[in-house]
Scaffold this active site. Structure first.
Site, PDB file in Angstrom:
ATOM      1  N   HIS A  76      -0.168 -18.319  59.756  1.00 20.98           N
ATOM      2  CA  HIS A  76      -0.577 -19.119  60.913  1.00 20.98           C
ATOM      3  C   HIS A  76      -0.803 -20.571  60.502  1.00 20.98           C
ATOM      4  CE1 HIS A  76      -4.944 -19.133  59.833  1.00 20.98           C
ATOM      5  NE2 HIS A  76      -4.718 -17.910  59.402  1.00 20.98           N
ATOM      6  N   ASP A  78      -2.853 -22.882  62.103  1.00 21.01           N
ATOM      7  CA  ASP A  78      -4.163 -23.473  62.369  1.00 21.01           C
ATOM      8  C   ASP A  78      -5.165 -23.128  61.275  1.00 21.01           C
ATOM      9  OD1 ASP A  78      -4.078 -20.748  63.445  1.00 21.01           O
ATOM     10  OD2 ASP A  78      -6.093 -21.140  64.192  1.00 21.01           O
ATOM     11  N   ASP A 115      -6.410 -21.150  53.979  1.00 20.67           N
ATOM     12  CA  ASP A 115      -6.249 -20.125  55.019  1.00 20.67           C
ATOM     13  C   ASP A 115      -5.865 -20.837  56.308  1.00 20.67           C
ATOM     14  OD1 ASP A 115      -6.464 -18.005  56.797  1.00 20.67           O
ATOM     15  OD2 ASP A 115      -8.654 -17.965  56.755  1.00 20.67           O
ATOM     16  N   GLU A 145      -4.832 -18.610  65.367  1.00 15.78           N
ATOM     17  CA  GLU A 145      -5.225 -17.328  64.785  1.00 15.78           C
ATOM     18  C   GLU A 145      -6.729 -17.261  64.588  1.00 15.78           C
ATOM     19  OE1 GLU A 145      -6.195 -14.510  61.481  1.00 15.78           O
ATOM     20  OE2 GLU A 145      -6.510 -16.678  61.602  1.00 15.78           O
ATOM     21  N   GLU A 146      -7.313 -18.387  64.199  1.00 16.24           N
ATOM     22  CA  GLU A 146      -8.726 -18.406  63.830  1.00 16.24           C
ATOM     23  C   GLU A 146      -9.674 -18.271  65.018  1.00 16.24           C
ATOM     24  OE1 GLU A 146      -9.484 -18.004  60.953  1.00 16.24           O
ATOM     25  OE2 GLU A 146      -8.146 -19.035  59.562  1.00 16.24           O
ATOM     26  N   ASP A 169      -1.622 -13.951  54.677  1.00 18.12           N
ATOM     27  CA  ASP A 169      -2.903 -14.448  55.176  1.00 18.12           C
ATOM     28  C   ASP A 169      -4.071 -13.719  54.525  1.00 18.12           C
ATOM     29  OD1 ASP A 169      -4.749 -15.871  56.647  1.00 18.12           O
ATOM     30  OD2 ASP A 169      -4.516 -14.665  58.459  1.00 18.12           O
ATOM     31  N   HIS A 454     -13.171 -20.943  55.466  1.00 17.14           N
ATOM     32  CA  HIS A 454     -13.875 -21.278  56.716  1.00 17.14           C
ATOM     33  C   HIS A 454     -15.130 -22.107  56.465  1.00 17.14           C
ATOM     34  CE1 HIS A 454     -12.007 -17.581  59.004  1.00 17.14           C
ATOM     35  NE2 HIS A 454     -11.108 -18.338  58.367  1.00 17.14           N
TER      36      HIS A 454
END
Length: 480
Positions: A76, A78, A115, A145-146, A169, A454
């Site tokens: 992904h 994003d 990520d 995705e997040e 991922d 994150h």
């Protein structure tokens, strides 16, 4: 020259640095999506970009692989875009400032987006190499995705032919993920009324918590700042009225901080502050191992007229924070150490007419997931609120017969003289959504070593990127 220009594999790090120069937080993906389209155009590759900015790029098999079974490479575009309090960047407009510290790449003052920027970089480097042996490729790069895998949920896959599905991922090198939990975002909404009061103001801010990914690190026993705030306020519930309360940034990230602005009656300030501080010290002691840097800051202001939630609605919000379930609900009874069902209060936010609690709910069992959602809904209704379910996604079941897994395991064993770990994961992966759309896919998820995803402490291992690149490219060559 770029910060990463001296690193190998050169093309992977070149594309990763280009990706990092483009803002690409969730819901801010048009620019990075167009970058991918331009990449395909410049190389004469067939591509598709849809209304949600998902991108698919096709490439024929190399010489000798023309009739091989197609392989899907998937990640992904994003990232979870967060920054430190003193970072001046506007992550809606600015790229990242990359740094190298030994074997680790990080971004100054922000999350890194390894990520899942590294999956995109791997895919582009493979597509860009005219000499690499590989089967026909279908590269799927999704959006948002997040925040619930929204791009994958929207995407039309009718033109995707492959069923060998390599998702990149994951963030633990040497671990091949072969199943995952399903989940949903559940927002509990508690409407309120305000009244004009003339009281002192107390701002309570807690921060410094360790945070982390609510799927991968929910079992680490870390405190959630939003949940902690409910505990702090419960002791003063009869003496304060909430003006605003906000915490966390992403529903799938364990909240690092939370702030409540309170109206406090005359003569009550000293007792309110003492009670809150006392409870915080108890919490800090309980979490001294997992959250050693947790801190509290309180600032008071003199009496002023202001609009605050009524006492009744203040109590409703605090009761919700106190009694809504949080964290691990059940461990998997068959796989030791695997979380079966959990939820995370990732975002607590005040709007014009409601206080909202946004949760990431996950479970490997669809029935347990639904029961937990029903439980949350029942409690919200009991407290005078309501729930909204968004971004539901299915789990991904283990496949006993897997050609892709066998090739990857054999390749890993050949390279490193040992077997990888093959396991399920509590976090949601897009493999589940694609499996539900495409039917019987043969999927494996893997990736290089990352830590602190994150969060502003996110790092990506350079040597692990190199090893994972070798693994992926050798496995592709073996899929003839």
């Amino acid at each position: 020259m770029g910060v990463l220009s001296a690193l190998e594999p050169a093309k992977v790090f070149q594309f990763f640095e280009e990706i990092c120069s483009i803002p690409h937080g969730s819901k801010n993906v048009e620019q990075i999506s167009n970058y991918l389209v331009n990449f395909a155009k410049e190389r004469g590759l067939k591509y598709r970009q849809d209304e949600k900015f998902n991108v698919v790029i096709w490439k024929d098999g190399s010489a000798g692989y023309e009739n091989a079974e197609p392989v899907i490479l998937q990640g992904h575009m994003d990232m979870v875009a967060v920054k430190t309090a003193d970072c001046p960047k506007d992550l809606e407009k600015d790229g990242l400032n990359l740094e190298i510290n030994g074997d680790l790449i990080s971004a100054k003052g922000t999350s890194l987006g390894g990520d899942d920027g590294i999956a995109v970089a791997y895919s582009l480097a493979i597509l860009d190499d005219p000499d690499m042996p590989h089967p026909p490729l279908e590269v799927i790069i999704t959006t948002d995705e997040e925040i619930g895998m929204l791009g994958a949920a929207y995407m039309d896959v009718s033109d995707i032919k492959g069923r060998l599905f390599l998702n990149m991922d994951s963030e633990d090198e040497g671990i091949f993920t072969v199943s995952c939990a399903g989940g949903a975002t559940v927002t509990c909404r508690f409407p309120y009324e305000r009244e004009n009061v003339t009281m002192d103001t107390l701002t309570v801010a807690i921060d410094g918590f360790s945070g982390g990914h609510s799927g991968v690190e929910i079992d680490k026993g870390r405190a959630n700042a939003n949940v902690v705030m409910g505990r702090l306020l419960y002791g003063v519930m009869d003496d304060v009225q909430i003006i605003s309360i906000n915490g966390g940034e992403k529903d799938n990230a364990i909240a690092l901080s939370c702030q409540a602005v309170l109206a406090v009656p005359a003569g009550k300030m000293a007792n309110v502050k003492a009670t809150i501080e006392n409870v915080f010290h108890i919490v800090a002691e309980e979490y001294k191992v997992t959250d050693p840097n947790a801190a509290i800051h309180m600032e008071e202001a003199g009496a002023a007229a202001q609009d605050a939630l009524t006492k009744k609605d203040t109590q409703t919000v605090i009761q919700a924070l106190l009694h809504m379930p949080a964290g691990i609900q059940r461990m998997n009874p068959e796989i030791e150490g695997l979380v079966q069902t959990s939820l995370n209060l990732g975002i607590l936010f005040t709007t014009e007419d409601a206080v909202n609690l946004s949760y990431a709910v996950r479970s490997a069992s669809e029935h347990e997931k639904q029961f937990l959602i029903d439980k949350m809904d029942a409690l919200a209704v009991l407290l005078g609120g309501s729930t909204e379910i968004t971004g539901p996604y299915p789990g991904w079941e283990y496949r006993a017969d897997s050609r892709l897994r066998d090739v990857l395991v054999d390749t890993y064993r050949e390279l490193y003289g040992k077997d990888p770990v093959v396991e399920g994961i509590h976090a949601g992966l897009e493999c589940g959504l694609f499996a539900s759309k495409m039917g019987d896919i043969d999927a494996v998820s893997l990736g290089p070593q990352m830590e602190g995803i994150h969060t502003v402490n996110e790092v990506l291992s350079i040597s692990s990127v190199q090893r994972t690149w070798e693994l992926v490219t050798k496995a592709l060559a073996a899929l003839k």
